[in-house]
Scaffold this motif. Sequence first.
Motif, PDB file in Angstrom:
ATOM      1  N   THR A  11     -18.107  48.470 -26.639  1.00 34.23           N
ATOM      2  CA  THR A  11     -17.570  47.249 -27.251  1.00 34.23           C
ATOM      3  C   THR A  11     -16.964  46.311 -26.200  1.00 34.23           C
ATOM      4  O   THR A  11     -16.845  46.660 -25.029  1.00 34.23           O
ATOM      5  CB  THR A  11     -16.484  47.631 -28.278  1.00 34.23           C
ATOM      6  OG1 THR A  11     -15.369  48.205 -27.580  1.00 34.23           O
ATOM      7  CG2 THR A  11     -17.007  48.633 -29.302  1.00 34.23           C
ATOM      8  N   PRO A  16     -11.496  45.667 -33.426  1.00 31.19           N
ATOM      9  CA  PRO A  16     -12.323  44.728 -34.188  1.00 31.19           C
ATOM     10  C   PRO A  16     -11.470  43.731 -34.972  1.00 31.19           C
ATOM     11  O   PRO A  16     -11.920  42.620 -35.272  1.00 31.19           O
ATOM     12  CB  PRO A  16     -13.125  45.634 -35.125  1.00 31.19           C
ATOM     13  CG  PRO A  16     -12.318  46.889 -35.234  1.00 31.19           C
ATOM     14  CD  PRO A  16     -11.631  47.048 -33.909  1.00 31.19           C
ATOM     15  N   ARG A  21     -16.154  43.013 -30.393  1.00 30.97           N
ATOM     16  CA  ARG A  21     -17.464  43.243 -31.002  1.00 30.97           C
ATOM     17  C   ARG A  21     -18.212  44.361 -30.281  1.00 30.97           C
ATOM     18  O   ARG A  21     -17.867  44.747 -29.165  1.00 30.97           O
ATOM     19  CB  ARG A  21     -18.306  41.957 -30.928  1.00 30.97           C
ATOM     20  CG  ARG A  21     -17.663  40.711 -31.539  1.00 30.97           C
ATOM     21  CD  ARG A  21     -17.655  40.750 -33.055  1.00 30.97           C
ATOM     22  NE  ARG A  21     -18.999  40.793 -33.607  1.00 30.97           N
ATOM     23  CZ  ARG A  21     -19.748  39.715 -33.855  1.00 30.97           C
ATOM     24  NH1 ARG A  21     -19.293  38.493 -33.581  1.00 30.97           N
ATOM     25  NH2 ARG A  21     -20.958  39.851 -34.384  1.00 30.97           N
ATOM     26  N   PRO A  45     -22.737  40.099 -28.251  1.00 29.69           N
ATOM     27  CA  PRO A  45     -21.531  40.139 -29.089  1.00 29.69           C
ATOM     28  C   PRO A  45     -21.046  38.772 -29.550  1.00 29.69           C
ATOM     29  O   PRO A  45     -20.043  38.690 -30.273  1.00 29.69           O
ATOM     30  CB  PRO A  45     -20.498  40.796 -28.175  1.00 29.69           C
ATOM     31  CG  PRO A  45     -20.904  40.354 -26.811  1.00 29.69           C
ATOM     32  CD  PRO A  45     -22.408  40.314 -26.827  1.00 29.69           C
ATOM     33  N   PHE A  70     -25.923  41.387 -33.813  1.00 30.64           N
ATOM     34  CA  PHE A  70     -25.905  42.562 -34.681  1.00 30.64           C
ATOM     35  C   PHE A  70     -26.725  42.354 -35.946  1.00 30.64           C
ATOM     36  O   PHE A  70     -27.443  43.258 -36.390  1.00 30.64           O
ATOM     37  CB  PHE A  70     -24.461  42.935 -35.054  1.00 30.64           C
ATOM     38  CG  PHE A  70     -24.376  44.166 -35.917  1.00 30.64           C
ATOM     39  CD1 PHE A  70     -24.405  45.427 -35.335  1.00 30.64           C
ATOM     40  CD2 PHE A  70     -24.285  44.074 -37.290  1.00 30.64           C
ATOM     41  CE1 PHE A  70     -24.348  46.577 -36.127  1.00 30.64           C
ATOM     42  CE2 PHE A  70     -24.224  45.217 -38.090  1.00 30.64           C
ATOM     43  CZ  PHE A  70     -24.254  46.471 -37.503  1.00 30.64           C
ATOM     44  N   ARG A  71     -26.638  41.182 -36.525  1.00 27.15           N
ATOM     45  CA  ARG A  71     -27.371  40.912 -37.758  1.00 27.15           C
ATOM     46  C   ARG A  71     -28.861  41.220 -37.611  1.00 27.15           C
ATOM     47  O   ARG A  71     -29.515  41.692 -38.552  1.00 27.15           O
ATOM     48  CB  ARG A  71     -27.172  39.441 -38.162  1.00 27.15           C
ATOM     49  CG  ARG A  71     -27.868  39.031 -39.450  1.00 27.15           C
ATOM     50  CD  ARG A  71     -27.750  37.535 -39.679  1.00 27.15           C
ATOM     51  NE  ARG A  71     -26.365  37.123 -39.800  1.00 27.15           N
ATOM     52  CZ  ARG A  71     -25.665  37.157 -40.932  1.00 27.15           C
ATOM     53  NH1 ARG A  71     -26.248  37.581 -42.036  1.00 27.15           N
ATOM     54  NH2 ARG A  71     -24.416  36.754 -40.955  1.00 27.15           N
ATOM     55  N   GLU A 101     -18.660  45.045 -38.253  1.00 32.40           N
ATOM     56  CA  GLU A 101     -19.928  44.325 -38.094  1.00 32.40           C
ATOM     57  C   GLU A 101     -20.675  44.248 -39.421  1.00 32.40           C
ATOM     58  O   GLU A 101     -21.246  43.202 -39.772  1.00 32.40           O
ATOM     59  CB  GLU A 101     -20.804  45.017 -37.037  1.00 32.40           C
ATOM     60  CG  GLU A 101     -20.235  45.034 -35.635  1.00 32.40           C
ATOM     61  CD  GLU A 101     -20.318  43.681 -34.927  1.00 32.40           C
ATOM     62  OE1 GLU A 101     -20.808  42.704 -35.539  1.00 32.40           O
ATOM     63  OE2 GLU A 101     -19.882  43.607 -33.764  1.00 32.40           O
ATOM     64  N   ARG A 104     -19.096  41.764 -41.730  1.00 36.38           N
ATOM     65  CA  ARG A 104     -19.363  40.398 -41.288  1.00 36.38           C
ATOM     66  C   ARG A 104     -20.684  39.868 -41.851  1.00 36.38           C
ATOM     67  O   ARG A 104     -20.830  38.677 -42.099  1.00 36.38           O
ATOM     68  CB  ARG A 104     -19.359  40.360 -39.762  1.00 36.38           C
ATOM     69  CG  ARG A 104     -19.337  38.969 -39.154  1.00 36.38           C
ATOM     70  CD  ARG A 104     -19.167  39.033 -37.645  1.00 36.38           C
ATOM     71  NE  ARG A 104     -17.781  39.309 -37.273  1.00 36.38           N
ATOM     72  CZ  ARG A 104     -17.351  40.439 -36.728  1.00 36.38           C
ATOM     73  NH1 ARG A 104     -18.198  41.421 -36.471  1.00 36.38           N
ATOM     74  NH2 ARG A 104     -16.078  40.604 -36.432  1.00 36.38           N
TER      75      ARG A 104
END
Length: 233
Positions: A11, A16, A21, A45, A70-71, A101, A104
């Motif tokens: 990270t 977080p 991230r 990130p 991440f998405r 994450e 989010r």
Amino acid sequence: MTRLIALDTETTGLSPNRGDRIVEIGCVELIHMRKGATRQWFINPERPIPAEATRIHGITDEKVANEPIFRKIAEDFLAFIGSDQLVIYNAGFDLGFLNAELARIKRPLLDGSRVIDALMLARKRFPGAKADLDSVCKRLKIDNAHRKLHGALLDAELLAEVYVALNGGAQFAMDLTGGVEEVVVKVATTEQAVTVDVVRPVRVWPIAREEEQAHAAFLEFMQKEHGACLWTN
């Protein structure tokens, strides 16, 4: 099939909740306590990586500048781990980041009840001793000389070895029929008892044809010499 996933993250920092991230996720599959597939995701990130974090894992802004956010990797990651049990070292840390994450992008969070915290297992095995991953590797005689920096996949591979070793290797006990074990998992500030299916692989020890013939001849000799042989009844 009993499948576990040894998992680790790297990270940008420690919290977080303060906007840190994930920059790397590493996963190692354990099937019947034997290593299977591995997966690694480097992640952009969407924020700068502090120098102190880079000193730990060696990941720089430049290294992840062109990696997906991440998405973009979430579906692939979730498909790989499926609904299987996750083995994590110091689970509260990694689970906190993963769930931040997922929240989010409005995806369901990972349930702490599916997590086995190997740190808790190590502390139970070696009470009062240093319990960082390097120290536990040394105590279990697992080679970690190549671990100059932290790395999610590298640490997940070491974690997989540690977890197997903490459970006695590939063969847990003389009972090879399987069973369940209960471990206590600490996620954030909550301790939960988790029952984990344990499949103990049946080990087959083949013997040479010559050995089999010699054994049969010996039993025949015993039968003739003494008039009875327990192992032929």
